[in-house]
Every structure is written in C-alpha cells, then in structure tokens.
Design a protein around this motif. Structure first.
Motif, mmCIF file in Angstrom:
data_model
loop_
_atom_site.group_PDB
_atom_site.id
_atom_site.type_symbol
_atom_site.label_atom_id
_atom_site.label_comp_id
_atom_site.label_asym_id
_atom_site.label_seq_id
_atom_site.Cartn_x
_atom_site.Cartn_y
_atom_site.Cartn_z
ATOM 1 N N PHE A 167 -9.318 7.302 36.076
ATOM 2 C CA PHE A 167 -9.589 7.920 37.366
ATOM 3 C C PHE A 167 -8.646 9.087 37.641
ATOM 4 C CE2 PHE A 167 -9.790 7.791 42.118
ATOM 5 C CZ PHE A 167 -11.154 8.052 42.226
ATOM 6 N N SER A 168 -7.428 9.049 37.079
ATOM 7 C CA SER A 168 -6.460 10.116 37.338
ATOM 8 C C SER A 168 -6.563 11.265 36.346
ATOM 9 C CB SER A 168 -5.042 9.545 37.302
ATOM 10 O OG SER A 168 -4.758 8.994 36.018
ATOM 11 N N SER A 169 -7.487 11.168 35.387
ATOM 12 C CA SER A 169 -7.575 12.225 34.376
ATOM 13 C C SER A 169 -7.998 13.561 34.994
ATOM 14 C CB SER A 169 -8.565 11.812 33.277
ATOM 15 O OG SER A 169 -9.850 11.587 33.818
ATOM 16 N N THR A 170 -8.933 13.527 35.967
ATOM 17 C CA THR A 170 -9.365 14.773 36.601
ATOM 18 C C THR A 170 -8.261 15.387 37.468
ATOM 19 O OG1 THR A 170 -11.700 14.170 36.564
ATOM 20 C CG2 THR A 170 -11.019 15.786 38.208
ATOM 21 N N PRO A 171 -7.611 14.644 38.369
ATOM 22 C CA PRO A 171 -6.487 15.252 39.102
ATOM 23 C C PRO A 171 -5.381 15.744 38.182
ATOM 24 C CG PRO A 171 -7.187 13.235 40.185
ATOM 25 C CD PRO A 171 -7.922 13.310 38.893
ATOM 26 N N SER A 172 -5.137 15.067 37.075
ATOM 27 C CA SER A 172 -4.125 15.552 36.143
ATOM 28 C C SER A 172 -4.544 16.873 35.535
ATOM 29 C CB SER A 172 -3.892 14.509 35.040
ATOM 30 O OG SER A 172 -3.002 15.001 34.071
ATOM 31 N N GLY A 173 -5.832 16.984 35.171
ATOM 32 C CA GLY A 173 -6.315 18.252 34.630
ATOM 33 C C GLY A 173 -6.283 19.365 35.644
ATOM 34 N N MET A 174 -6.303 19.017 36.926
ATOM 35 C CA MET A 174 -6.205 20.012 37.993
ATOM 36 C C MET A 174 -4.750 20.346 38.321
ATOM 37 S SD MET A 174 -9.157 18.293 40.372
ATOM 38 C CE MET A 174 -8.926 19.383 41.753
ATOM 39 N N ALA A 175 -3.800 19.826 37.499
ATOM 40 C CA ALA A 175 -2.366 20.079 37.658
ATOM 41 C C ALA A 175 -1.816 19.498 38.943
ATOM 42 C CB ALA A 175 -2.065 21.577 37.570
ATOM 43 N N ASP A 176 -2.479 18.481 39.479
ATOM 44 C CA ASP A 176 -1.920 17.783 40.633
ATOM 45 C C ASP A 176 -0.721 16.972 40.161
ATOM 46 O OD1 ASP A 176 -2.433 16.737 43.551
ATOM 47 O OD2 ASP A 176 -2.062 14.954 42.309
ATOM 48 N N LYS A 177 0.392 17.044 40.883
ATOM 49 C CA LYS A 177 1.632 16.420 40.423
ATOM 50 C C LYS A 177 1.519 14.901 40.375
ATOM 51 C CE LYS A 177 4.595 20.214 41.944
ATOM 52 N NZ LYS A 177 5.779 20.612 42.737
ATOM 53 N N VAL A 178 0.972 14.326 41.450
ATOM 54 C CA VAL A 178 0.806 12.866 41.457
ATOM 55 C C VAL A 178 -0.166 12.434 40.373
ATOM 56 C CG1 VAL A 178 0.048 10.892 42.842
ATOM 57 C CG2 VAL A 178 1.364 12.735 43.904
ATOM 58 N N GLY A 179 -1.232 13.218 40.202
ATOM 59 C CA GLY A 179 -2.218 12.892 39.176
ATOM 60 C C GLY A 179 -1.629 12.921 37.781
ATOM 61 N N ARG A 180 -0.769 13.923 37.501
ATOM 62 C CA ARG A 180 -0.179 14.019 36.174
ATOM 63 C C ARG A 180 0.785 12.858 35.908
ATOM 64 N NH1 ARG A 180 -0.795 18.357 33.045
ATOM 65 N NH2 ARG A 180 1.186 17.992 31.972
ATOM 66 N N VAL A 181 1.605 12.507 36.891
ATOM 67 C CA VAL A 181 2.526 11.380 36.712
ATOM 68 C C VAL A 181 1.738 10.075 36.571
ATOM 69 C CG1 VAL A 181 4.347 10.034 37.798
ATOM 70 C CG2 VAL A 181 4.398 12.532 37.929
ATOM 71 N N CYS A 182 0.696 9.932 37.373
ATOM 72 C CA CYS A 182 -0.112 8.713 37.326
ATOM 73 C C CYS A 182 -0.801 8.582 35.968
ATOM 74 C CB CYS A 182 -1.136 8.738 38.462
ATOM 75 S SG CYS A 182 -2.114 7.231 38.580
ATOM 76 N N LEU A 183 -1.364 9.684 35.481
ATOM 77 C CA LEU A 183 -2.029 9.632 34.173
ATOM 78 C C LEU A 183 -1.030 9.354 33.063
ATOM 79 C CD1 LEU A 183 -4.494 10.060 32.328
ATOM 80 C CD2 LEU A 183 -3.899 12.490 32.266
ATOM 81 N N GLY A 184 0.096 10.066 33.064
ATOM 82 C CA GLY A 184 1.075 9.872 32.002
ATOM 83 C C GLY A 184 1.611 8.454 31.957
ATOM 84 N N THR A 185 1.889 7.887 33.144
ATOM 85 C CA THR A 185 2.450 6.540 33.186
ATOM 86 C C THR A 185 1.411 5.487 32.809
ATOM 87 O OG1 THR A 185 3.982 7.228 34.926
ATOM 88 C CG2 THR A 185 3.628 4.864 34.641
ATOM 89 N N SER A 186 0.237 5.548 33.451
ATOM 90 C CA SER A 186 -0.781 4.522 33.199
ATOM 91 C C SER A 186 -1.313 4.611 31.780
ATOM 92 C CB SER A 186 -1.918 4.670 34.210
ATOM 93 O OG SER A 186 -2.524 5.954 34.112
#
Length: 793
Positions: A167-186
């Motif tokens: 679920f966090s892959s799209t916000p991470s691709g949008m360079a959202d900070k929370v999304g990137r940390v969430c994707l990297g950790t999970s």
C-alpha cells in the motif's frame, strides 16, 4: 468478552499506528497524482527528462529528451525530489521545452490537475487497498482464534508488513517522506517476519529453521535499512545514492536464504512426516517471490524492468493465503496434485504463446517496440494461457453439466452402475444391468453376451452366445481369442466386442452393435466402456469365488465323516455369532422396547385414574407379568450376545457368567485364574465364553453336579483351560454315535476352528473333566464382531 492479555495495550497501540498510517497513505494517494518523471542534470546545468512512468500523469504529455525549465514557477534545481532522487514529484505546475514538429524549440506550461485517472485508481488505490484490508482481516481472524500462539503473532506481523509495503509503494514513488520510510521498513521486515514465523512454527515439531544468531543478524540488517531510509528522507541531501539498491539486495539475499533453508528442510525430511510441509512452504514461497525477483528486482539492479512491482506484488499474496489456510485449518493443500497440473499446463502453454508472439511480430513488424516490451507481451500471453488451462479443469467439472446437458453423462452412468452392481448376486443380474446401462448411454439397438472357453489343449476353443449376436461374430472370436484382455475392444465386421470378464479358462465378451447414427465410437465412449469393463471383471471374479466357496461349504456339510478345515469352522461360527448378534439386536430394539412402552402406559393408567380394588389387583398382576417378560427378553439378549464382553475381558466375563448361572442352579463354582488378566483376541474370548456357557448348562441339566472347578492359565503364548465337575459323568464312546450329545461335539468343533487341542475325561458316576489348550501368540482376526453396547440399555 474475552479476558485481556498482557500484550493488549501493545496490540492497541500497534493497531492504532497501523490504522493512522493506512489513512495517511490513502490521503497521499488521493490528494495528488503520480507525476512519474525521471530526470538527469546535463553538464550545462539543464534538467532533461530521461523516462516517463507508464500510467502516470505525465504519460503522453512529456517525453524523454524534453527539458524542464521551471517547477512550481521556480528553478527546477530547487525541487527536493530532483536534487535527491533525480525525479519530479509533488509539483503543481511545470514549464517544459521540447522540440516541435518542424525542429524548432517549443515551450509549454502545464498545470497538474488534481484527481486520479482510472489506471491510478485501480492499480494505486483499489487493488493495494483491498489487499491491505484482506490481510488485515486475516490478521484479526488469526488473532481471535490463536491469540496465545507465538507463531500466530509472527504470522500477523508478516501479513501486515506485506499489506503495508504494497500500500505504501505508491506514496513512496511519489517521494512522500512517510511513504518512503514506511515502504523501506515494512519491505525490509517481510522476509525477517517470515523467517521468525517459520522458526516458531517449526519448534512444535522440534525442527529449527535458523539459528537465533542468524535471526538477530537479519533483524539488525532490516533495522539498518530502515535507518538508512529514515536518514535519506530526514536530511536535505542524499547520504547514500544506493539506499534503494541496498534494500533490494537485502530483500533478494534474505529470500535466497529462505529458499535455501526450505530446500534443505525438504531434502532432510524427504521421507519424514515434514516432507509435505516443507514442499508446501517451498512452493508457496517460490510462486510468491519468483516473479518479483526474476522480472523486477534482479533486472532492476541492471536498470531493466520486465514487469512492474505493482503487478509482481499480486503473486506475493500466495504466501498469506496459503499460510492462513494452513494455520487455521491445520491442513495442507494437495501440493503434488497442483504442481503436476501446473507443470503440465506450463508445458502446454509454451508453444501457443510463442506462436501468438510470432504472429503478432509478423502483423506489426514495423513497430517501435523494444525487446523488453516483447518479453512483457510474451510473459502476459504465457501467463494467461497457463491460467486458462489451469482453471479449465475446474470449469469443466463445475459448468459442463449445465451447458452440455445434451452430451452423455458418462460419470453419472459410472456412479449409477457402481451402485447397482453392489447388489448383484448372480451372473444374470450383472448382465441385465450391463445391457440396460449400455443401451441407455450409447446410441445402439442391440447387445449380446458371449463366453469363450479354452479347453485343455490350446487349440480347443468354444464360443457360446445368448443368440442375439450374428454367428459370424462367434466364428471371428474363435480366431481372436489369444489377443483378448479385460477392457480391450476388438472391431468386428459389425459392431465391437469388449472383454468384460476373465477368470480361469473363461472369457466373458460383450458384443455391442454399430451405432444408430453410423458414427464410430469416440474416445469418451471408449473410455466409458473400458471403465465399465473393469468394474464388471471384478464382479465376475467375485461371483466365481463366491460360487467356489459355497460349493466347498456344501461339500463339507454333506461330508460329516471328514474333518472340515479350521477356516471353514471359523467361518461357520462367525456367521452363527453374527446371527445371534442380529437376533439380540432385534429383540432389544423391537420386542423389549415395545414391552417397556406398554408397561409404562399401564403404570401411568393405574396412577392417573381411580379404579375398583378388584380391577386394580388384576392390572397389577398384568404389570408383574410384563416385568417378567421384560426380564426374560433382557436375559435372552444377554445370552445371545453378552454385553461388554470384549471390554471386560475373559476373566471378568466368566465371573459375571458364573454369578448369573448360580442364581438359577444349585451347584457352586470355584474359578481359578493365573494371571488375573489374560490377553486374548475377540474371537478367542467369545469361544472360551461359549464353551464355559455350554459346560455350565450341561452341568445343571444333564450332569446334576453340585461343585465345579474352573481354571484358566496363560503362559508361553498358550491358554490352558481346565474344567471338572462331580456330576454323573458319561461313557465317552457315546460321543462317536451322537453328533450333538450335550453339545460336546460343538465344543470340539469350536476348539478345532481356533487350532486348539481338547481332551475329555469321564466315566459313569465319576464326573466330567475337560482339558483345553489354545494358542495365543497369533491372534485370529477373521473379521471380528460389531459393537454390542446396545444390549446394555
């Protein structure tokens, strides 16, 4: 309301954080579209577009080679995503310079419209969101059912980490900070949680998956990756340009380690009870991560991607679904069944996929597609054909009866035929069922049954028929007899001949006339005929065996002077005991219950209604008479089939028998047993019980004994039985002249049926002695007897 566990506050806190994260990530996805532009900085300081993501806002608007002049009305170099990730995201407007149709430079201002396209709505919100909800539902179910199981908690963490990373892959691709940390950790903890789950789950089988040291190292590596991702988004400049590659390398390495351990466990337990479990886990893991590793992660290390991460992520859900099923039901899929079909269908799909790809290449040979696109097209075609073939079998099973009702129901015919032949008692019945089923299923007018018999000499062959087949068929069969086997079909000048039975020198043939529509028999009809033939051959063989058995029994019964084999005697006594059991059951369930019902009605009538004293006395006498009848029926049931005989054992059963007989008789019985409990099988217990029962009755009715000694000893694998009474005795020579005198001959036959030895010692006015030896080392199991608990009611 379930009692709160000690982990409840932690679970509430974790659940709250999970929900807040999911809500924030959903807001990010809905608030702005994915720009999807990758750029590079030229030596002249210009920002040039290198690629545009498929399905993003910039697709069809911006092309590789275009120059970004402004972002949000400012110098694009001021944009954080360009400085750190060489990509453009989170902008409201762009000014792009590109080359026009005539080669001139054209500058275009673009406003980023809010809202999601249909592609983004499906692949970036709906599919990941539904997947997250599904895994969350799995987690809640597992927690409710297995909340005190450590493996269940690790499985829940594994489920939630997969859902959150997807679920966090799209916000991470949008360079959202929370999304990137969430994707990297999970994403980093997905393989770690899986390893920890397997470690805890396999401990119940005393089978370690990995050492604790390795597990701690994996947790440390996942924590390191998470720290790198956090520092990457927290600092203004990128501290490590390869943090994404570091995450991928760790993920790939961890999964290779998992696969290695699963293969090791599979090889270690190839003949043990954990063989299927490791094969199950290895298959699920391979199906889940192979598409991502082979077509996204590994090629991504070289800058090539065959399938997007969003598409490969769908396969990852094979693991949660599989382990959810395993953990909740404690059962495994029939993995061999699935794998065999998967390999078969992938082999079948390869050639059609290549042919379709070749035809597409010929039709659109002047296309601008690169080799990567062609690989993607091939994989899509290959997967769709494989899945279609895989589910075709299920669709055939489910839908064929509804959409193809005009076709013959061969499976239904086989089921119907199998039920009917279970009641067949003679050959004529079988042939009638065969004829009826053949004429019902096949479009033919006539069938005939023939029998080929071979004489002592190979050249002597005779064919008999029921008269419905052409005489030419009989002559042709005499020539083809050597090549006939059960299920084999021989084409005749008219119709076909099918071998339906083969026993000894006789072969049974079913001749089937030509079809009324003049077509040949298709493969489905031939397979049906072969199946019917094999069913029939078993019945023919059983009929021959039963006929031979009956003939032997009749011979033994007629020839009383000859000693019957022990197996014949055992069979006779088994049938006799079964009849006793059925009779006892019928008396208990019918006559006894009816008597009890009438007794209770009479008792209720006497209590509820006022009656004259004389009538009351008469009814009371009737009631006492009913009680006597009930007692007699119960006593008869117990004599026919002693209740709980096998459960009590021979010693306790004899004690109860002696107690019952002494109530009706005047003699005393002295029972001696050594040891107190003697291990015997059911048939032997029943035989000794019947022998003692017969001897006690004879002592009362014929011998008029006053004292009886019974002795049972067990040692050296044998039972030693001794009986002595002080009755009138008899002349043993009389036994030769009377088959049933005092039941002595019956006792001899019962002992001989168990391969035992018996000796009688007696003389007139000197009592009667019996010495019996039975082998106990090898229990005789000729089918046993059914449960007798109904007699105790």
């Amino acid at each position: 309301m379930p009692k709160l566990s000690s982990h409840h506050p932690k679970i509430i806190a974790g659940l709250s954080l999970f929900i807040l994260l999911a809500m924030y990530l959903a807001y990010v996805i809905l608030s702005r579209p994915v720009i999807g532009i990758d750029v590079k900085l030229t030596p002249q300081g210009r920002v040039t577009v290198t690629s545009v993501a498929a399905g993003s806002w910039s697709e069809q608007k911006i092309h590789p080679g275009d120059t970004v002049l402004q972002a949000n009305g400012e110098d694009p170099l001021l944009l954080e995503t360009i400085r750190k990730y060489n990509s453009i995201e989170n902008v409201d407007s762009l000014v792009i310079e590109h080359t026009g149709p005539e080669g001139n430079s054209v500058t275009t201002s673009m406003e980023v419209e809010p809202g999601l396209s249909a592609h983004e709505l499906i692949f970036r919100l709906l599919i990941p969101g539904i997947s997250l909800l599904l895994l969350f539902g799995f987690s809640v179910y597992v927690y409710r059912k297995k909340r005190n199981d450590r493996a269940a908690l690790q499985l829940i963490l594994f489920f939630l980490s997969i859902g959150l990373s997807y679920f966090s892959s799209t916000p991470s691709g949008m360079a959202d900070k929370v999304g990137r940390v969430c994707l990297g950790t999970s994403f980093a903890v997905v393989p770690v949680f899986f390893v920890h789950f397997m470690q805890v789950y396999l401990m119940r089988f005393k089978e370690p998956f990995l050492s604790r040291a390795v597990l701690k190292v994996m947790y440390a590596c996942a924590a390191l990756v998470s720290v790198l991702m956090f520092l990457d988004v927290a600092l203004t400049r990128r501290i490590h340009p390869l943090e994404t590659q570091t995450l991928l390398i760790f993920f790939v390495a961890a999964n290779f380690l998992i696969v290695y351990k699963l293969i090791s466990g599979f090889r270690k337990h190839r003949t043990g009870e954990l063989h299927t479990l490791f094969k199950f886990a290895l298959t699920a893991h391979t199906v889940a991560f192979s598409p991502f590793l082979l077509f996204n992660a590994l090629p991504g290390l070289f800058g090539v991607t065959f399938i997007s991460a969003e598409m490969t992520a769908i396969f990852v859900y094979a693991i949660p679904v599989v382990y959810f099923y395993l953990f909740v039901t404690h059962r495994l899929f029939d993995i061999d069944f699935l794998l065999n079909r998967l390999f078969y269908y992938t082999a079948l799909s390869l050639v059609p996929a290549l042919l379709i790809l070749g035809v597409m290449g010929l039709l659109i040979h002047q296309n601008p597609y690169g080799w990567i696109v062609w690989v993607q097209i091939f994989l899509a075609i290959y997967l769709m054909i494989t899945l279609f073939l895989f589910f075709k079998e299920l669709m055939d099973y489910r839908l064929r009866p509804y959409f193809m009702k005009d076709l013959q129901d061969f499976q239904g015919s086989i089921d119907r035929f199998a039920k009917r032949i279970s009641k067949v008692m003679k050959r004529l019945d079988l042939e009638q069922i065969l004829e009826r089923e053949t004429l019902l299923v096949l479009p033919v007018r006539n069938v005939s049954f023939l029998e080929i018999t071979r004489g002592d000499e190979q050249s002597q062959v005779s064919v008999t028929s029921d008269g419905r087949a052409d005489p030419q068929i009989e002559r042709d069969l005499e020539q083809a007899v050597n090549g006939l086997a059960v299920g084999e079909m021989t084409r005749m000048y008219r119709g076909i001949c099918l071998v339906i039975g083969n026993y000894g020198p006789a072969r049974h043939i079913l001749w089937i006339d030509d079809k009324t529509n003049y077509t040949s028999f298709n493969y489905a009809e031939k397979n049906w005929l072969k199946t019917i033939a094999h069913y029939s051959s078993i019945i023919y063989e059983n009929l021959y065996l039963v006929a031979g058995l009956i003939e032997n029994l009749e011979g033994e019964i007629k020839n009383r002077n000859a000693l019957a084999p022990p197996w014949v005697l055992r069979l006779i006594f088994t049938l006799s005991e079964n009849e006793r059991r059925r009779l006892a059951s019928d008396l208990h369930d019918a006559a006894l219950q009816d008597q009890l019902i009438w007794y209770r009605k009479l008792e209720s009538l006497m209590l509820d209604y006022p009656m004259e004293p004389g009538l009351l006395v008469q009814l009371d006498q009737i009631k006492e008479g009913l009680l006597d009848v009930i007692h007699q029926i119960r006593q008869t049931c117990n004599e026919l089939r002693p209740p709980l005989l096998m459960e009590m054992g021979i010693v306790e059963a004899l004690k109860q028998l002696i107690q019952q007989e002494q109530i009706r008789s005047d003699y005393t019985v002295e029972l001696q047993t050594e040891p107190d409990t003697i291990e015997m099988d059911d048939v032997q217990i029943l035989a000794v019980y019947r022998i003692v029962q017969e001897l006690l009755r004879n002592a009362d009715k014929h011998a008029k004994a006053s004292h009886i000694i019974l002795s049972l000893e067990s040692h050296s694998g044998r039972l030693y039985f001794y009986y002595k009474d002080n009755g009138r005795g008899l002349d043993l020579k009389e036994l030769k002249d009377s088959f049933g005198h005092m039941g002595i001959s019956g006792i001899q036959e019962r002992v001989r049926s168990l391969d035992g030895e018996i000796k009688f010692v007696s003389a007139p006015d000197q009592g009667f002695e019996v010495r019996l030896v039975l082998p106990l080392a090898a229990g005789i199991e000729e089918g046993g007897y059914d449960d007798d608990s109904y007699i105790t009611g």
